[in-house]
Design a protein around this motif. Structure first.
Motif, PDB file in Angstrom:
ATOM      1  N   GLY A  11       0.812  -1.210   0.000  1.00 46.89           N
ATOM      2  CA  GLY A  11       0.000   0.000   0.000  1.00 46.89           C
ATOM      3  C   GLY A  11       0.848   1.263   0.000  1.00 46.89           C
ATOM      4  O   GLY A  11       0.544   2.235  -0.702  1.00 46.89           O
ATOM      5  N   ARG A  12       1.905   1.250   0.792  1.00 48.33           N
ATOM      6  CA  ARG A  12       2.809   2.404   0.822  1.00 48.33           C
ATOM      7  C   ARG A  12       3.470   2.621  -0.536  1.00 48.33           C
ATOM      8  O   ARG A  12       3.649   3.747  -1.002  1.00 48.33           O
ATOM      9  N   GLN A  15       1.094   4.195  -2.948  1.00 45.08           N
ATOM     10  CA  GLN A  15       0.987   5.629  -2.654  1.00 45.08           C
ATOM     11  C   GLN A  15       2.151   6.392  -3.273  1.00 45.08           C
ATOM     12  O   GLN A  15       1.977   7.512  -3.780  1.00 45.08           O
ATOM     13  N   ALA A  18       1.464   6.722  -6.917  1.00 39.60           N
ATOM     14  CA  ALA A  18       0.441   7.747  -7.145  1.00 39.60           C
ATOM     15  C   ALA A  18       1.076   9.136  -7.177  1.00 39.60           C
ATOM     16  O   ALA A  18       0.721   9.980  -8.016  1.00 39.60           O
ATOM     17  N   ILE A  19       2.021   9.372  -6.284  1.00 36.75           N
ATOM     18  CA  ILE A  19       2.714  10.664  -6.259  1.00 36.75           C
ATOM     19  C   ILE A  19       3.562  10.839  -7.515  1.00 36.75           C
ATOM     20  O   ILE A  19       3.592  11.922  -8.125  1.00 36.75           O
ATOM     21  N   THR A  48      -4.818   4.800  -7.767  1.00 37.46           N
ATOM     22  CA  THR A  48      -3.686   4.094  -7.147  1.00 37.46           C
ATOM     23  C   THR A  48      -3.478   4.537  -5.709  1.00 37.46           C
ATOM     24  O   THR A  48      -3.255   3.712  -4.811  1.00 37.46           O
ATOM     25  N   GLY A  49      -3.559   5.848  -5.489  1.00 37.85           N
ATOM     26  CA  GLY A  49      -3.391   6.371  -4.136  1.00 37.85           C
ATOM     27  C   GLY A  49      -4.491   5.900  -3.201  1.00 37.85           C
ATOM     28  O   GLY A  49      -4.242   5.596  -2.024  1.00 37.85           O
ATOM     29  N   SER A  50      -5.722   5.803  -3.717  1.00 38.80           N
ATOM     30  CA  SER A  50      -6.850   5.362  -2.891  1.00 38.80           C
ATOM     31  C   SER A  50      -6.702   3.899  -2.488  1.00 38.80           C
ATOM     32  O   SER A  50      -6.951   3.536  -1.330  1.00 38.80           O
ATOM     33  N   GLY A  52      -3.882   2.298  -2.319  1.00 38.84           N
ATOM     34  CA  GLY A  52      -2.765   2.295  -1.383  1.00 38.84           C
ATOM     35  C   GLY A  52      -3.203   2.717   0.009  1.00 38.84           C
ATOM     36  O   GLY A  52      -2.775   2.126   1.019  1.00 38.84           O
ATOM     37  N   TYR A  53      -4.100   3.713   0.084  1.00 33.44           N
ATOM     38  CA  TYR A  53      -4.618   4.183   1.379  1.00 33.44           C
ATOM     39  C   TYR A  53      -5.417   3.094   2.073  1.00 33.44           C
ATOM     40  O   TYR A  53      -5.331   2.908   3.297  1.00 33.44           O
ATOM     41  N   THR A  56      -3.150   0.731   3.759  1.00 33.11           N
ATOM     42  CA  THR A  56      -2.338   1.287   4.860  1.00 33.11           C
ATOM     43  C   THR A  56      -3.190   1.934   5.947  1.00 33.11           C
ATOM     44  O   THR A  56      -2.636   2.515   6.889  1.00 33.11           O
ATOM     45  N   LYS A  57      -4.508   1.856   5.787  1.00 35.97           N
ATOM     46  CA  LYS A  57      -5.400   2.519   6.738  1.00 35.97           C
ATOM     47  C   LYS A  57      -5.185   2.015   8.156  1.00 35.97           C
ATOM     48  O   LYS A  57      -5.242   2.774   9.128  1.00 35.97           O
TER      49      LYS A  57
END
Length: 486
Positions: A11-12, A15, A18-19, A48-50, A52-53, A56-57
């Protein structure tokens, strides 16, 4: 298997991707491209960021993981990053087929440079940038980047570094893994910036300089012209890229020794001598044959120019080209095929089997000859002025056996479509060793577009297996690895 920690780490990494997708988004805005380009990168970055979140939530209570988790993380990360990284191409229409887009993106992240595109010049600037930016990300390894910026326990990250950093051995530059990763990336980015500046000074346009510097840094080979480097027809650009590829194909630990003024330790490297020796010998042999037997080159200097660039490009597994070596004599082609398997130095961004493994295998063969000739003689094997232990020789021999086995399997699978042995063999060699262009139908002036979807997926897997040096992918598909730890 600590599945929660595996999912959290992946997940990280998503993220981070995504950046990174924001960068080509900015490029599309700067060049005022149609809305579909900026929208494609924005949508996939958010998606992708979602995801990943979501992974990692919740931070896992048990954060410890071991070697098998490290291998699984490395394998899944390259598959996931390639998949999500391919989606912008599909969404913006530059590569409508998901399988084709996955092949292209896997080729980018693994720094292979093999392409399914028949006309790369039709791509938008943002697509060209993202395509080559994946070389820069994958060259040193996105997980090495993650270790440089994300806080992790040192006892855990060493398993990731061992799984991702290419070569028969892994050695920390400094005591802490995260510090080692940062030092590697600092050097990597500084060298890349130097190549960009030198290319601009040599007359290459600014955008082109970024694209080709990324390719040289990651030893990937994606360009932005159908003829690779040849259309520029600039000897200074070729010299800069040639030296750049040579630099990035060298073990980065040696640069750290130079920066810390341990010059003697850096320049006495046996692997470095073999690396430069292979390159020098190949250049001399190919230049000689091209000068004597080829009607294409008018003088030895022109033959030297193209052999210099091609040898370094193939040896470092970059794949840039200034000439179609499909038209070279067979002897010169055989030398290039040999270099495809050797590859760069351990700890470099290059692919292949690595110089250190080849050297130890050669020395092992000669040691066996001596033992057979003189049974009572004690024969010891040394590399880098140190005795090579039996377990290291066994590990390299086992790697070679697995390497050959996988290579033959890939060749058999590809042969269902191709009747041309040269094309089939070099296609597997060029993808498995992360080179890109091969011979025959996959030569420097051709592409992999003619392969069917099944073979494109097989070759995509071959690129990822070659980049990770086989075992992480094999472990990923091992049923026992997913059993709960006692």
């Amino acid at each position: 298997m600590n599945k929660k920690m595996v999912a959290y780490t992946l997940g990280r990494l998503l993220q981070i991707e995504a950046i990174l997708l924001i960068v080509p988004l900015v490029v599309s805005l700067l060049y005022r491209e149609p809305m579909r380009y900026s929208a494609s990168f924005l949508v996939i970055a958010v998606l992708t960021g979602s995801i990943g979140y979501m992974f990692t939530k919740k931070i896992p209570r048990v954060k410890t993981f071991y070697a098998k988790e490290g291998f699984v993380i490395v394998s899944l990360s390259w598959l996931l990053l390639s998949f999500f990284g391919s989606l912008p191409f599909v969404l913006n229409g530059d590569i409508p087929s998901l399988i084709d887009a996955f092949f292209e993106t896997a080729s980018g992240f693994t720094t292979t440079g093999a392409s399914i595109l028949t006309d790369v010049e039709t791509l938008a600037h943002s697509s060209l940038f993202w395509r080559s930016f994946t070389h820069l990300i994958g060259g040193m390894g996105v997980l090495v980047f993650a270790l440089a910026v994300l806080p992790q326990m040192e006892s855990e990250t060493v398993h990731i570094m061992k799984a991702e950093v290419p070569g028969p051995t892994f050695g920390k530059i400094v005591s802490r893994i995260s510090h080692s990763a940062r030092i590697l990336y600092y050097m990597y980015l500084i060298f890349t910036a130097v190549v960009i500046v030198l290319l601009i000074i040599a007359g290459m346009p600014i955008f082109d300089s970024f694209i080709h510097a990324f390719g040289a840094a990651g030893t990937g080979g994606f360009g932005m012209k159908n003829g690779s480097i040849a259309p520029y027809n600039n000897a200074m650009i070729e010299l800069i890229l040639g030296i750049g590829m040579l630099v990035f194909g060298t073990n980065f630990n040696l640069y750290f020794l130079i920066f810390t003024r341990h010059f003697k330790d850096a320049f006495k490297s046996e692997e470095l001598r073999w690396y430069l020796g292979f390159i020098t010998g190949a250049i001399i042999l190919i230049t000689t044959q091209l000068t004597l037997s080829s009607e294409t080159y008018h003088n030895g200097l022109e033959a030297l120019r193209h052999s210099f660039f091609s040898v370094i490009s193939i040896m470092t597994t970059t794949g840039f080209s200034t000439d179609n070596f499909n038209n070279w004599p067979l002897f010169s082609q055989m030398i290039l095929i040999f270099l495809m398997f050797v590859g760069g130095m351990a700890g470099s961004t290059g692919g292949g089997m690595k110089v250190s493994r080849i050297v130890i295998l050669i020395k092992t063969a000669f040691s066996e000859l001596k033992r057979n000739a003189y049974p009572n003689r004690i024969v010891s094997l040394h590399f880098e002025n140190k005795p090579v232990e039996g377990h290291m020789i066994k590990a390299i021999a086992n790697y070679l056996i697995v390497y050959v086995g996988i290579f033959v399997l890939l060749l058999l699978l590809i042969s269902f479509q191709l009747d041309d042995f040269t094309s089939a063999f070099s296609a597997v060699a060029a993808t498995f060793n992360n080179i890109g262009p091969g011979l025959g139908l996959v030569g420097p002036d051709s592409s992999y577009a003619f392969f069917n979807s099944f073979n494109k997926l097989i070759l995509s897997l071959a690129m990822i297996m070659g980049r990770l040096e086989i075992f992480p992918i094999l472990i990923l598909f091992s049923p026992s690895i997913w059993r709960k730890r006692a």
